[in-house]
Design a protein around this motif. Structure first.
Motif, mmCIF file in Angstrom:
data_model
loop_
_atom_site.group_PDB
_atom_site.id
_atom_site.type_symbol
_atom_site.label_atom_id
_atom_site.label_comp_id
_atom_site.label_asym_id
_atom_site.label_seq_id
_atom_site.Cartn_x
_atom_site.Cartn_y
_atom_site.Cartn_z
ATOM 1 N N GLY A 240 -6.050 -50.296 52.882
ATOM 2 C CA GLY A 240 -7.497 -50.446 52.802
ATOM 3 C C GLY A 240 -7.950 -51.875 52.546
ATOM 4 N N PHE A 241 -7.009 -52.816 52.573
ATOM 5 C CA PHE A 241 -7.364 -54.222 52.354
ATOM 6 C C PHE A 241 -7.926 -54.873 53.616
ATOM 7 C CE2 PHE A 241 -3.873 -54.107 48.987
ATOM 8 C CZ PHE A 241 -4.772 -53.914 47.953
ATOM 9 N N LEU A 242 -7.541 -54.362 54.779
ATOM 10 C CA LEU A 242 -8.027 -54.899 56.050
ATOM 11 C C LEU A 242 -8.786 -53.826 56.799
ATOM 12 C CD1 LEU A 242 -4.819 -56.758 57.325
ATOM 13 C CD2 LEU A 242 -6.802 -57.762 56.204
ATOM 14 N N VAL A 243 -9.886 -54.224 57.399
ATOM 15 C CA VAL A 243 -10.683 -53.345 58.246
ATOM 16 C C VAL A 243 -10.950 -54.109 59.527
ATOM 17 C CG1 VAL A 243 -12.875 -52.137 58.499
ATOM 18 C CG2 VAL A 243 -11.745 -52.199 56.262
ATOM 19 N N GLN A 244 -10.527 -53.543 60.638
ATOM 20 C CA GLN A 244 -10.668 -54.189 61.944
ATOM 21 C C GLN A 244 -10.071 -55.600 61.929
ATOM 22 O OE1 GLN A 244 -14.900 -53.673 62.682
ATOM 23 N NE2 GLN A 244 -14.453 -51.831 63.894
ATOM 24 N N GLY A 245 -8.923 -55.741 61.277
ATOM 25 C CA GLY A 245 -8.206 -57.004 61.261
ATOM 26 C C GLY A 245 -8.739 -58.061 60.315
ATOM 27 N N ARG A 246 -9.753 -57.731 59.535
ATOM 28 C CA ARG A 246 -10.337 -58.684 58.578
ATOM 29 C C ARG A 246 -10.267 -58.096 57.170
ATOM 30 N NH1 ARG A 246 -13.276 -62.872 60.667
ATOM 31 N NH2 ARG A 246 -13.641 -62.772 62.891
ATOM 32 N N ILE A 247 -10.250 -58.994 56.193
ATOM 33 C CA ILE A 247 -10.228 -58.533 54.813
ATOM 34 C C ILE A 247 -11.513 -57.755 54.537
ATOM 35 C CG2 ILE A 247 -10.243 -59.259 52.391
ATOM 36 C CD1 ILE A 247 -8.384 -61.546 53.193
ATOM 37 N N ALA A 248 -11.349 -56.566 53.991
ATOM 38 C CA ALA A 248 -12.489 -55.689 53.717
ATOM 39 C C ALA A 248 -13.408 -56.323 52.678
ATOM 40 C CB ALA A 248 -11.997 -54.330 53.216
ATOM 41 N N GLU A 249 -14.678 -56.018 52.802
ATOM 42 C CA GLU A 249 -15.669 -56.540 51.869
ATOM 43 C C GLU A 249 -15.319 -56.117 50.443
ATOM 44 O OE1 GLU A 249 -20.443 -56.159 51.117
ATOM 45 O OE2 GLU A 249 -19.686 -55.982 53.168
ATOM 46 N N VAL B 262 -12.768 -57.075 48.671
ATOM 47 C CA VAL B 262 -11.353 -57.210 48.328
ATOM 48 C C VAL B 262 -11.074 -58.658 47.927
ATOM 49 C CG1 VAL B 262 -8.986 -57.091 49.207
ATOM 50 C CG2 VAL B 262 -10.635 -55.313 49.815
ATOM 51 N N LYS B 263 -10.450 -58.823 46.786
ATOM 52 C CA LYS B 263 -10.142 -60.145 46.242
ATOM 53 C C LYS B 263 -8.690 -60.508 46.514
ATOM 54 C CE LYS B 263 -14.167 -60.421 44.273
ATOM 55 N NZ LYS B 263 -15.221 -61.087 44.962
ATOM 56 N N ALA B 264 -8.419 -61.790 46.549
ATOM 57 C CA ALA B 264 -7.062 -62.281 46.796
ATOM 58 C C ALA B 264 -6.075 -61.708 45.787
ATOM 59 C CB ALA B 264 -7.039 -63.809 46.746
ATOM 60 N N THR B 265 -6.484 -61.603 44.540
ATOM 61 C CA THR B 265 -5.596 -61.103 43.493
ATOM 62 C C THR B 265 -5.156 -59.667 43.760
ATOM 63 O OG1 THR B 265 -6.666 -62.543 41.897
ATOM 64 C CG2 THR B 265 -5.362 -60.740 41.008
ATOM 65 N N GLN B 266 -6.028 -58.849 44.301
ATOM 66 C CA GLN B 266 -5.662 -57.475 44.620
ATOM 67 C C GLN B 266 -4.536 -57.449 45.655
ATOM 68 O OE1 GLN B 266 -10.017 -56.654 45.371
ATOM 69 N NE2 GLN B 266 -9.292 -54.592 44.881
ATOM 70 N N ILE B 267 -4.657 -58.306 46.647
ATOM 71 C CA ILE B 267 -3.653 -58.360 47.709
ATOM 72 C C ILE B 267 -2.354 -58.949 47.187
ATOM 73 C CG2 ILE B 267 -3.087 -59.413 49.936
ATOM 74 C CD1 ILE B 267 -6.123 -59.129 50.614
ATOM 75 N N THR B 268 -2.430 -60.050 46.466
ATOM 76 C CA THR B 268 -1.198 -60.681 45.981
ATOM 77 C C THR B 268 -0.491 -59.792 44.956
ATOM 78 O OG1 THR B 268 -2.410 -62.030 44.365
ATOM 79 C CG2 THR B 268 -1.928 -63.051 46.505
ATOM 80 N N ASP B 269 -1.231 -59.132 44.090
ATOM 81 C CA ASP B 269 -0.604 -58.224 43.119
ATOM 82 C C ASP B 269 0.129 -57.089 43.830
ATOM 83 O OD1 ASP B 269 -1.547 -59.754 41.019
ATOM 84 O OD2 ASP B 269 -3.101 -58.321 40.418
ATOM 85 N N TRP B 270 -0.483 -56.540 44.867
ATOM 86 C CA TRP B 270 0.141 -55.477 45.653
ATOM 87 C C TRP B 270 1.431 -55.966 46.310
ATOM 88 C CZ3 TRP B 270 -0.569 -55.814 51.271
ATOM 89 C CH2 TRP B 270 0.127 -54.828 51.962
ATOM 90 N N LEU B 271 1.383 -57.153 46.919
ATOM 91 C CA LEU B 271 2.565 -57.692 47.606
ATOM 92 C C LEU B 271 3.699 -58.000 46.633
ATOM 93 C CD1 LEU B 271 0.656 -60.000 50.059
ATOM 94 C CD2 LEU B 271 2.029 -58.002 50.706
ATOM 95 N N LYS B 272 3.338 -58.494 45.470
ATOM 96 C CA LYS B 272 4.354 -58.772 44.450
ATOM 97 C C LYS B 272 5.016 -57.481 43.982
ATOM 98 C CE LYS B 272 1.943 -62.850 42.700
ATOM 99 N NZ LYS B 272 1.221 -63.414 41.537
ATOM 100 N N ALA B 273 4.215 -56.452 43.737
ATOM 101 C CA ALA B 273 4.737 -55.187 43.222
ATOM 102 C C ALA B 273 5.512 -54.410 44.290
ATOM 103 C CB ALA B 273 3.595 -54.331 42.680
ATOM 104 N N GLU B 274 4.950 -54.320 45.490
ATOM 105 C CA GLU B 274 5.549 -53.464 46.510
ATOM 106 C C GLU B 274 6.691 -54.137 47.258
ATOM 107 O OE1 GLU B 274 4.069 -50.871 50.313
ATOM 108 O OE2 GLU B 274 2.903 -50.832 48.470
ATOM 109 N N LEU B 275 6.551 -55.435 47.537
ATOM 110 C CA LEU B 275 7.567 -56.120 48.342
ATOM 111 C C LEU B 275 8.409 -57.110 47.545
ATOM 112 C CD1 LEU B 275 5.524 -56.779 51.613
ATOM 113 C CD2 LEU B 275 7.118 -54.921 51.134
ATOM 114 N N GLY B 276 8.052 -57.332 46.285
ATOM 115 C CA GLY B 276 8.813 -58.253 45.457
ATOM 116 C C GLY B 276 8.619 -59.713 45.826
ATOM 117 N N LEU B 277 7.477 -60.035 46.426
ATOM 118 C CA LEU B 277 7.206 -61.419 46.804
ATOM 119 C C LEU B 277 6.791 -62.234 45.592
ATOM 120 C CD1 LEU B 277 5.158 -61.003 50.116
ATOM 121 C CD2 LEU B 277 7.619 -61.335 49.846
#
Length: 72
Positions: free
Chosen positions: A29-38, A40-55
């Motif tokens: 739900g972070f992207l809608v039609q290829g763009r960041i959804a209204e 959505v903050k960078a921290t939400q995305i980076t926290d998800w990537l760190k937790a789920e993918l270990g980045l």
């Protein structure tokens, strides 16, 4: 490190291509039609990537930049 090197390292570590990451971002739900959804903050995305993918933070920010439209 170049932007492309970040993406290459992410793919080597996770097995996920930029297209895979975009699809995951859409499913989350972070992207809608290829763009960041209204709203959505960078921290939400980076926290998800760190937790789920270990980045790490730098690599997670590279994915955020990819989502924002930076080209490889």
């Amino acid at each position: 490190m170049s932007f492309q090197a970040y993406l290459d390292n992410i793919q080597a570590k996770t097995g996920k291509s930029p297209e895979d990451l975009r699809a995951m971002g859409t499913d989350k739900g972070f992207l809608v039609q290829g763009r960041i959804a209204e709203g959505v903050k960078a921290t939400q995305i980076t926290d998800w990537l760190k937790a789920e993918l270990g980045l790490g933070h730098g690599h997670a920010m590279a994915v955020y930049a990819l989502f924002k439209g930076k080209k490889a």
